[in-house]
Design an enzyme around this catalytic site. Sequence first.
Site, PDB file in Angstrom:
ATOM      1  N   LYS A 170      85.869 -23.310 -77.366  1.00 54.89           N
ATOM      2  CA  LYS A 170      86.246 -23.509 -75.966  1.00 54.89           C
ATOM      3  C   LYS A 170      87.249 -22.435 -75.500  1.00 54.89           C
ATOM      4  O   LYS A 170      87.876 -21.760 -76.333  1.00 54.89           O
ATOM      5  CB  LYS A 170      86.844 -24.903 -75.809  1.00 54.89           C
ATOM      6  CG  LYS A 170      85.846 -26.035 -76.102  1.00 54.89           C
ATOM      7  CD  LYS A 170      86.471 -27.381 -75.791  1.00 54.89           C
ATOM      8  CE  LYS A 170      85.486 -28.513 -76.008  1.00 54.89           C
ATOM      9  NZ  LYS A 170      86.000 -29.799 -75.489  1.00 54.89           N
TER      10      LYS A 170
ATOM     11  N   TYR B  99      77.939 -32.188 -70.051  1.00 57.78           N
ATOM     12  CA  TYR B  99      78.891 -33.309 -70.035  1.00 57.78           C
ATOM     13  C   TYR B  99      78.425 -34.402 -69.067  1.00 57.78           C
ATOM     14  O   TYR B  99      79.253 -35.059 -68.427  1.00 57.78           O
ATOM     15  CB  TYR B  99      80.292 -32.804 -69.677  1.00 57.78           C
ATOM     16  CG  TYR B  99      80.985 -32.057 -70.803  1.00 57.78           C
ATOM     17  CD1 TYR B  99      81.010 -32.559 -72.114  1.00 57.78           C
ATOM     18  CD2 TYR B  99      81.650 -30.863 -70.567  1.00 57.78           C
ATOM     19  CE1 TYR B  99      81.653 -31.876 -73.146  1.00 57.78           C
ATOM     20  CE2 TYR B  99      82.308 -30.177 -71.600  1.00 57.78           C
ATOM     21  CZ  TYR B  99      82.295 -30.698 -72.881  1.00 57.78           C
ATOM     22  OH  TYR B  99      82.939 -30.027 -73.900  1.00 57.78           O
TER      23      TYR B  99
ATOM     24  N   PHE C  67      88.860 -37.252 -65.230  1.00 53.51           N
ATOM     25  CA  PHE C  67      89.241 -35.930 -65.748  1.00 53.51           C
ATOM     26  C   PHE C  67      88.101 -34.907 -65.666  1.00 53.51           C
ATOM     27  O   PHE C  67      88.289 -33.745 -66.029  1.00 53.51           O
ATOM     28  CB  PHE C  67      89.747 -36.033 -67.197  1.00 53.51           C
ATOM     29  CG  PHE C  67      88.744 -36.610 -68.169  1.00 53.51           C
ATOM     30  CD1 PHE C  67      87.754 -35.825 -68.741  1.00 53.51           C
ATOM     31  CD2 PHE C  67      88.803 -37.957 -68.526  1.00 53.51           C
ATOM     32  CE1 PHE C  67      86.841 -36.349 -69.633  1.00 53.51           C
ATOM     33  CE2 PHE C  67      87.890 -38.492 -69.436  1.00 53.51           C
ATOM     34  CZ  PHE C  67      86.906 -37.693 -69.979  1.00 53.51           C
TER      35      PHE C  67
ATOM     36  N   THR D 195      88.666 -36.558 -80.850  1.00 49.06           N
ATOM     37  CA  THR D 195      88.668 -35.840 -79.565  1.00 49.06           C
ATOM     38  C   THR D 195      90.072 -35.372 -79.171  1.00 49.06           C
ATOM     39  O   THR D 195      90.259 -34.220 -78.783  1.00 49.06           O
ATOM     40  CB  THR D 195      88.074 -36.736 -78.453  1.00 49.06           C
ATOM     41  OG1 THR D 195      86.770 -37.151 -78.854  1.00 49.06           O
ATOM     42  CG2 THR D 195      87.998 -35.993 -77.135  1.00 49.06           C
TER      43      THR D 195
ATOM     44  N   ARG E 257      90.700 -29.715 -84.919  1.00 52.74           N
ATOM     45  CA  ARG E 257      91.527 -30.188 -83.806  1.00 52.74           C
ATOM     46  C   ARG E 257      92.904 -30.635 -84.300  1.00 52.74           C
ATOM     47  O   ARG E 257      93.919 -30.413 -83.638  1.00 52.74           O
ATOM     48  CB  ARG E 257      90.813 -31.325 -83.074  1.00 52.74           C
ATOM     49  CG  ARG E 257      89.625 -30.830 -82.237  1.00 52.74           C
ATOM     50  CD  ARG E 257      88.762 -31.990 -81.756  1.00 52.74           C
ATOM     51  NE  ARG E 257      87.744 -31.587 -80.791  1.00 52.74           N
ATOM     52  CZ  ARG E 257      86.750 -32.379 -80.415  1.00 52.74           C
ATOM     53  NH1 ARG E 257      86.623 -33.596 -80.915  1.00 52.74           N
ATOM     54  NH2 ARG E 257      85.864 -31.949 -79.528  1.00 52.74           N
TER      55      ARG E 257
ATOM     56  N   ASN F  87      90.780 -28.990 -76.587  1.00 54.43           N
ATOM     57  CA  ASN F  87      90.662 -29.409 -77.993  1.00 54.43           C
ATOM     58  C   ASN F  87      89.798 -28.471 -78.847  1.00 54.43           C
ATOM     59  O   ASN F  87      89.098 -28.900 -79.759  1.00 54.43           O
ATOM     60  CB  ASN F  87      90.192 -30.865 -78.073  1.00 54.43           C
ATOM     61  CG  ASN F  87      88.852 -31.081 -77.406  1.00 54.43           C
ATOM     62  OD1 ASN F  87      88.274 -30.128 -76.867  1.00 54.43           O
ATOM     63  ND2 ASN F  87      88.352 -32.285 -77.451  1.00 54.43           N
TER      64      ASN F  87
ATOM     65  N   HIS G  42      83.733 -27.821 -79.226  1.00 53.31           N
ATOM     66  CA  HIS G  42      82.728 -28.868 -79.018  1.00 53.31           C
ATOM     67  C   HIS G  42      81.802 -28.845 -80.225  1.00 53.31           C
ATOM     68  O   HIS G  42      81.473 -27.776 -80.737  1.00 53.31           O
ATOM     69  CB  HIS G  42      81.885 -28.586 -77.760  1.00 53.31           C
ATOM     70  CG  HIS G  42      80.600 -29.361 -77.752  1.00 53.31           C
ATOM     71  ND1 HIS G  42      80.540 -30.674 -77.356  1.00 53.31           N
ATOM     72  CD2 HIS G  42      79.339 -29.032 -78.166  1.00 53.31           C
ATOM     73  CE1 HIS G  42      79.291 -31.121 -77.503  1.00 53.31           C
ATOM     74  NE2 HIS G  42      78.543 -30.144 -77.994  1.00 53.31           N
TER      75      HIS G  42
ATOM     76  N   GLU H 216      71.047 -29.391 -77.132  1.00 49.48           N
ATOM     77  CA  GLU H 216      72.133 -28.461 -76.773  1.00 49.48           C
ATOM     78  C   GLU H 216      71.803 -27.029 -77.193  1.00 49.48           C
ATOM     79  O   GLU H 216      72.098 -26.076 -76.467  1.00 49.48           O
ATOM     80  CB  GLU H 216      73.448 -28.949 -77.395  1.00 49.48           C
ATOM     81  CG  GLU H 216      73.923 -30.239 -76.725  1.00 49.48           C
ATOM     82  CD  GLU H 216      75.119 -30.909 -77.374  1.00 49.48           C
ATOM     83  OE1 GLU H 216      75.652 -30.385 -78.385  1.00 49.48           O
ATOM     84  OE2 GLU H 216      75.541 -31.967 -76.866  1.00 49.48           O
TER      85      GLU H 216
END
Length: 153
Positions: A9, A49, A57, A91, A102, A112, A115, A126
Amino acid sequence: MEQTFVILKPSTIQRGLIGEVIDRFQKKGLIVAGIKMMQLNEDILREHYAHLVDRPFFPSLVRSMMATPVIVMCLRGKDVVTVVRSMTGATNCRKAEPGTIRGDYGMSGQENIVHASDSDENAEIEIKRFFKPEEIFDYTPLTLTALYSPDEL
Ligand code: IDP
Ligand code: MG
């Protein structure tokens, strides 16, 4: 041998942790079948998502995921979806066990680090969402016979 999908990320890119995180997956013995840098947009994030679009959020998550380009990876190995999820940790980085990615590298629920796909079915969806077929490579690393017993291959 199964495959899974991972995103490094923007928090990972911003903090200079690309190498550290990839190193963990490689040292574990996972095969890198695909890897590239790409800029995500709102359309692909709404798909990716979809289970979170109604959460408060969500706008912040989308902004965060577009803050810089990301690194996407397809990793291969026996039971790789479960292996990578357990390497990833909970998470929220503050609740993730030390020793997980993480747990070792983050302090946030949103920022975090990675993914990772949560099932074989989602991994296939994905990988197709983020990679073209010709960007996924099927090769046999020389280390394979040292990584697995013959009956595991
Ligand atoms: P996962 O990444 O551990 O599978 P998901 O529930 O699928 O967790 O959530 C996707 C991403 O959305 C998380 O990795 C995190 O970046 C963000 N997220 C999830 N829950 C929260 C929250 O309560 N606050 C802020 N961000 C969250
Ligand atoms: Mg998830």
